[in-house]
Design a protein around this motif. Structure first.
Motif, PDB file in Angstrom:
ATOM      1  N   ILE A   9      43.455  39.794  52.144  1.00  0.00           N
ATOM      2  CA  ILE A   9      43.860  41.038  51.471  1.00  0.00           C
ATOM      3  C   ILE A   9      45.326  41.355  51.794  1.00  0.00           C
ATOM      4  CG2 ILE A   9      43.403  43.523  51.225  1.00  0.00           C
ATOM      5  CD1 ILE A   9      40.485  42.993  51.812  1.00  0.00           C
ATOM      6  N   LYS A  12      47.522  39.313  49.687  1.00  0.00           N
ATOM      7  CA  LYS A  12      47.536  39.822  48.315  1.00  0.00           C
ATOM      8  C   LYS A  12      48.416  41.070  48.199  1.00  0.00           C
ATOM      9  CE  LYS A  12      45.273  39.701  44.950  1.00  0.00           C
ATOM     10  NZ  LYS A  12      45.743  39.363  43.613  1.00  0.00           N
ATOM     11  N   ILE A  13      48.346  41.921  49.232  1.00  0.00           N
ATOM     12  CA  ILE A  13      49.165  43.138  49.213  1.00  0.00           C
ATOM     13  C   ILE A  13      50.649  42.755  49.237  1.00  0.00           C
ATOM     14  CG2 ILE A  13      49.800  45.208  50.536  1.00  0.00           C
ATOM     15  CD1 ILE A  13      46.788  45.291  51.415  1.00  0.00           C
ATOM     16  N   SER A 103      44.609  36.400  33.685  1.00  0.00           N
ATOM     17  CA  SER A 103      44.111  36.285  35.059  1.00  0.00           C
ATOM     18  C   SER A 103      43.762  34.842  35.410  1.00  0.00           C
ATOM     19  CB  SER A 103      42.885  37.178  35.260  1.00  0.00           C
ATOM     20  OG  SER A 103      41.760  36.649  34.602  1.00  0.00           O
ATOM     21  N   HIS A 242      48.323  40.581  33.378  1.00  0.00           N
ATOM     22  CA  HIS A 242      47.380  40.645  34.502  1.00  0.00           C
ATOM     23  C   HIS A 242      48.032  41.259  35.740  1.00  0.00           C
ATOM     24  CE1 HIS A 242      44.057  39.675  37.088  1.00  0.00           C
ATOM     25  NE2 HIS A 242      44.837  38.990  37.890  1.00  0.00           N
ATOM     26  N   LYS A 245      47.793  45.289  36.334  1.00  0.00           N
ATOM     27  CA  LYS A 245      46.417  45.755  36.613  1.00  0.00           C
ATOM     28  C   LYS A 245      45.961  45.209  37.965  1.00  0.00           C
ATOM     29  CE  LYS A 245      45.390  45.499  31.763  1.00  0.00           C
ATOM     30  NZ  LYS A 245      44.783  44.597  30.807  1.00  0.00           N
ATOM     31  N   SER A 246      46.330  43.966  38.242  1.00  0.00           N
ATOM     32  CA  SER A 246      45.947  43.328  39.505  1.00  0.00           C
ATOM     33  C   SER A 246      46.630  44.011  40.690  1.00  0.00           C
ATOM     34  CB  SER A 246      46.321  41.849  39.447  1.00  0.00           C
ATOM     35  OG  SER A 246      45.934  41.204  40.613  1.00  0.00           O
ATOM     36  N   GLN A 249      44.831  47.193  41.439  1.00  0.00           N
ATOM     37  CA  GLN A 249      43.542  46.893  42.079  1.00  0.00           C
ATOM     38  C   GLN A 249      43.752  46.497  43.544  1.00  0.00           C
ATOM     39  OE1 GLN A 249      40.463  47.075  40.856  1.00  0.00           O
ATOM     40  NE2 GLN A 249      39.189  45.585  41.890  1.00  0.00           N
ATOM     41  N   THR A 250      44.759  45.659  43.786  1.00  0.00           N
ATOM     42  CA  THR A 250      45.021  45.188  45.155  1.00  0.00           C
ATOM     43  C   THR A 250      45.443  46.332  46.063  1.00  0.00           C
ATOM     44  OG1 THR A 250      45.647  43.040  44.307  1.00  0.00           O
ATOM     45  CG2 THR A 250      46.401  43.556  46.516  1.00  0.00           C
ATOM     46  N   LEU A 251      46.202  47.274  45.504  1.00  0.00           N
ATOM     47  CA  LEU A 251      46.631  48.415  46.320  1.00  0.00           C
ATOM     48  C   LEU A 251      45.555  49.502  46.369  1.00  0.00           C
ATOM     49  CD1 LEU A 251      50.385  48.661  45.285  1.00  0.00           C
ATOM     50  CD2 LEU A 251      49.404  47.493  47.252  1.00  0.00           C
ATOM     51  N   GLY A 252      44.402  49.202  45.802  1.00  0.00           N
ATOM     52  CA  GLY A 252      43.274  50.135  45.874  1.00  0.00           C
ATOM     53  C   GLY A 252      43.371  51.295  44.903  1.00  0.00           C
ATOM     54  N   LEU A 253      44.234  51.163  43.902  1.00  0.00           N
ATOM     55  CA  LEU A 253      44.411  52.257  42.945  1.00  0.00           C
ATOM     56  C   LEU A 253      43.437  52.084  41.781  1.00  0.00           C
ATOM     57  CD1 LEU A 253      48.302  52.201  42.841  1.00  0.00           C
ATOM     58  CD2 LEU A 253      46.866  53.689  44.212  1.00  0.00           C
ATOM     59  N   SER A 254      42.371  52.804  41.831  1.00  0.00           N
ATOM     60  CA  SER A 254      41.413  52.764  40.731  1.00  0.00           C
ATOM     61  C   SER A 254      40.739  54.129  40.650  1.00  0.00           C
ATOM     62  CB  SER A 254      40.380  51.662  40.986  1.00  0.00           C
ATOM     63  OG  SER A 254      39.416  51.665  39.970  1.00  0.00           O
TER      64      SER A 254
END
Lengths: 286, 251
Positions: A9, A12-13, A103, A242, A245-246, A249-254
């Motif tokens: 993770i 990815k960040i 993606s 992609h 949006k990715s 998602q990776t930064l936890g923004l949803s």
């Protein structure tokens, strides 16, 4: 297989954070590129190039940008290798799960963009740093000042005979300079090779800059280059569709409140930015 | 109905596997996929051949034991169902069906289509629980929980740990599984107490076991028989960032 002992993770960040900086730079680059379409003989484009090439804040950002590109690529390669080894035996039947095109091919579209960056660097960035020869521009005001300076030295007898002759030859050359070597406002010498810089501006003149306008127009008139350019921006569109949006998602923004905004920004980047870049070769070619 | 089956056969964990072709006939369209394999196995036993090994238990989609990779999709072509809930009417007569085991480094093959999914148990052991001291039974509703949170926690808790997310992911990532297990606790007051240590320990274990990283393709969500949402992965990432940046032991 873990190439770096950091959490997947965290990697990815980091990938997302470096990508975010690149995303912020894209509209700036597009804005400058679009100046090329203005019917002013490259006045705005050269002014923008001059600003980007000489401003110290931009120079600092340039280093940060290069670092971001490098780290973004390195981390992406590390993640891809690690992910590949998480499934040492592949399936016989290819995975058919419903996923977006962008993606699925992130590393490939990223690879295409990275290859184009190398080409882009050869065409422009290396010219700027004097590693490759290109076309150059020089302000007539600066050339004149340099000439006057040398002329005074000549009057005071400070110049050698060789330099005196060169200065006289330069005077001759610059008075006969053709109109295609001058910009519309007749304030700058343009489209000069290194030899022509020496011929018109003097042997020791250093205040010339790359003529990105002429170089860009020449490149975009080349159909092979323009087609490669257009294909690269299709790949960029897929990559960006992609990426944003990715990133969220990776930064936890949803969240249902701001998810539509993320989708809007993703679509804007995926469609408007590549189209903006693609308009330029199309306008020049046709 | 009749089918041509291409099934992965592997004697044991160390042996080399191969695809074996079987032709099967007289299969009812209402037969479940596992029943079709039962019929095949009966015919193999009749011929004194080794039956095809596959995992199964409840056969009603709640235990998470069955799991086959069928024609390029985890649990087959239907969405929101496990392999045991898949029926042969979903295929066309005479179709070739390729059946493979879940393929991922942390899921080694035991025999034929049976894989060892104890890696999931190891992740759960790291933090997929809440520590409760024994004592008197607490009154119901003594801890207020909003309906929305309770629903989300319940949705996450519906994960049956079948491993389809890992099987479907191009990176063999277990992020959907881990995120569901983290979410089902972190959404509720009882689970919040250990939330920071839980997420770090479970993610660390997931990485240690060799699962791939998430690249947000969401194949996991598409193939999950319980339709676990990718929202949970965003929550896991969020929890992880918060835990890493606010824990007393930084990094």
């Amino acid at each position: 297989m873990k190439l770096i002992q950091i959490s997947s993770i965290t990697k990815k960040i980091a990938l997302a954070a470096f990508g975010l900086f690149l995303l912020l730079f894209l509209p700036v680059h597009l804005g400058i590129n679009l100046c090329i379409l203005r019917d002013d003989g490259g006045l705005w484009y050269r002014a923008a190039s001059h600003f980007m090439g000489t401003n110290y804040i931009v120079k600092v950002f340039e280093i940060v940008l290069m670092a971001c590109v490098a780290f973004h690529i390195i981390i992406a390669i590390i993640i891809t290798i690690e992910n590949f080894f998480a499934r040492p035996v592949r399936y016989k039947v290819r995975i058919k799960s419903k996923t977006s095109l962008g993606s699925r091919y992130m590393i490939w579209t990223g690879g295409i963009i990275a290859c184009f960056l190398v080409l882009h660097f050869i065409n422009f960035y290396f010219v700027k740093h004097g590693l490759i020869e290109g076309k150059y521009t020089a302000s007539i005001e600066k050339v004149d000042a340099f000439f006057q300076e040398n002329a005074i030295k000549m009057q005071n007898g400070e110049l050698s005979d060789e330099k005196k002759n060169a200065l006289i030859a330069q005077y001759q050359n610059i008075s006969e300079v053709s109109s295609d070597k001058m910009d519309k406002e007749r304030k700058n010498l343009i489209n000069l090779t290194k030899q022509e810089v020496k011929k018109y501006c003097g042997e020791d003149f250093t205040e010339y800059e790359p003529d990105f306008y002429t170089m860009s127009i020449e490149l975009f008139k080349n159909k092979t280059y323009s087609i490669i350019y257009l294909l690269v921006f299709i790949a960029l569109g897929l990559h960006l569709s992609h990426a944003i949006k990715s990133l969220a998602q990776t930064l936890g923004l949803s969240h249902k409140t701001y998810n539509p905004f993320i989708v809007f920004v993703a679509n804007f980047y995926a469609i408007v930015i590549p189209i903006g870049f693609a308009i330029i070769p199309l306008a020049i070619m046709f | 109905m009749k089918f041509k089956l291409n099934i992965w056969r592997q004697k044991d964990a160390k042996s080399k596997g191969y695809f074996q072709r079987y032709d099967i006939d007289n299969i009812s369209p209402d037969c479940s996929f596992l029943e079709m394999l039962d019929i095949l196995n009966e015919s193999l036993v009749d011929k004194f051949e080794h039956p095809v090994c596959f995992d199964n238990d409840c056969r009603e989609g709640i235990c998470g034991m069955c799991g086959l990779y069928i024609n390029g999709q985890a649990h087959g072509p239907d969405s929101g169902v496990t392999t045991c809930q898949l029926h042969m009417r979903r295929f066309t007569d005479g179709q070739t069906i390729t059946i493979e085991p879940w393929r991922a480094k942390p899921f080694p093959i035991i025999k034929d289509l049976v894989v060892d999914r104890s890696a999931f148990d190891k992740i759960i052991q790291e933090g997929g629980y809440i520590s409760v001291t024994t004592g008197g039974v607490v009154d119901g509703n003594s801890i207020p929980i909003s309906k929305e949170k309770a629903d989300k926690a319940m949705d996450a808790a519906s994960c049956i740990g079948c491993g389809a997310c890992v099987a479907a992911c191009k990176n063999a990532s277990a992020m959907l599984f881990v995120s569901a297990k983290v979410s089902q606790f972190s959404l509720l007051p009882q689970g919040k107490i250990e939330a920071k240590t839980r997420v770090q320990k479970m993610v660390s274990k997931m990485n240690e076991l060799g699962f791939g990283g998430c690249t947000n393709t969401y194949a996991c969500q598409a193939e999950c028989p319980k339709s676990i949402s990718r929202e949970n992965i965003a929550r896991l990432n969020r929890e992880f960032i918060i835990a890493k940046t606010t824990s007393e032991e930084l990094f």
